[in-house]
Design a protein around this motif. Structure first.
Motif, short mmCIF file in Angstrom:
data_model
loop_
_atom_site.label_atom_id
_atom_site.label_comp_id
_atom_site.label_asym_id
_atom_site.label_seq_id
_atom_site.Cartn_x
_atom_site.Cartn_y
_atom_site.Cartn_z
N UNK A 70 0.83 -1.21 0.00
CA UNK A 70 0.00 0.00 0.00
C UNK A 70 0.87 1.26 0.00
N UNK A 71 1.94 1.26 0.79
CA UNK A 71 2.83 2.42 0.83
C UNK A 71 3.53 2.60 -0.52
N UNK A 72 3.94 1.51 -1.13
CA UNK A 72 4.60 1.60 -2.45
C UNK A 72 3.65 2.19 -3.48
N UNK A 73 2.41 1.76 -3.47
CA UNK A 73 1.44 2.31 -4.43
C UNK A 73 1.21 3.80 -4.18
N UNK A 88 17.09 -0.23 -11.36
CA UNK A 88 16.69 0.96 -10.61
C UNK A 88 15.28 0.87 -10.05
N UNK A 89 14.51 -0.13 -10.49
CA UNK A 89 13.14 -0.29 -10.00
C UNK A 89 13.13 -0.93 -8.61
N UNK A 90 12.11 -0.60 -7.85
CA UNK A 90 11.85 -1.17 -6.54
C UNK A 90 11.18 -2.53 -6.72
N UNK A 91 11.70 -3.53 -6.04
CA UNK A 91 11.08 -4.86 -6.03
C UNK A 91 10.54 -5.12 -4.63
N UNK A 92 9.32 -5.58 -4.54
CA UNK A 92 8.74 -6.01 -3.27
C UNK A 92 8.54 -7.51 -3.33
N UNK A 139 7.94 -1.44 -8.82
CA UNK A 139 7.58 -0.02 -8.89
C UNK A 139 8.76 0.79 -9.40
N UNK A 140 8.47 1.80 -10.15
CA UNK A 140 9.51 2.71 -10.64
C UNK A 140 9.53 3.95 -9.75
#
Length: 147
Positions: A70-73, A88-92, A139-140
């Motif tokens: 939820x925080x990432x979105x 460079x992208x965020x991976x969860x 997420x970018x």
């Protein structure tokens, strides 16, 4: 890779060797996986978008909510499909399909990512099948700070 992606990977690499510290977010001193992302955010945008309250090591299991996702979105926007992921992208990551996302890292190359590894340090790891199948979201980082 984009210029922003290059910058994020370079920032993440500069954290390699930082000891693992639960709730930490200081390069060279200590961080956890969330602290690594917080530190990169600060280096990109100057300050964090919000204060992070204290959290227990089992925060994802106890809350019953997918708070990391939820925080990432909220901060990064909608998730991308894995095939669109760029360095460079965020991976969860989530450990099991029925669990909340609990781990984060930065894609460093198509086959590697950088993350704070519990009871170790910030490290570059191979994105082997056992890690890849646990990716919950990609997420970018925004090109400009968002709140």
């Amino acid at each position: 890779m984009s210029e922003m992606g290059d910058r994020i990977v370079a920032l993440a690499q500069s954290w390699i060797g930082t000891p693992y510290r639960h709730q930490g977010a200081k390069k060279g001193v200590g961080c956890d996986c969330i602290g690594l992302i917080r530190g990169i955010w600060r280096e990109l945008y100057g300050e964090e978008p919000q204060a992070v309250p204290p959290y227990a090591p089992d925060w994802a299991e106890r809350s019953g909510e997918d708070r990391l996702l939820a925080a990432a979105r909220r901060l990064f926007g909608q998730s991308l499909v894995l095939d669109e992921a760029q360095p460079g992208d965020l991976l969860l990551f989530r450990w099991r399909p029925d669990c909340a996302a609990k781990h984060a890292g930065i894609l460093a190359a198509p086959t590697h990512f950088i993350h704070a590894y519990e009871q170790a340090t910030v490290t570059r790891s191979a994105l082997v099948p056992s890690w890849r199948r646990r990716i919950a979201a990609v997420h970018r980082f925004p090109t400009a700070r968002t709140d």
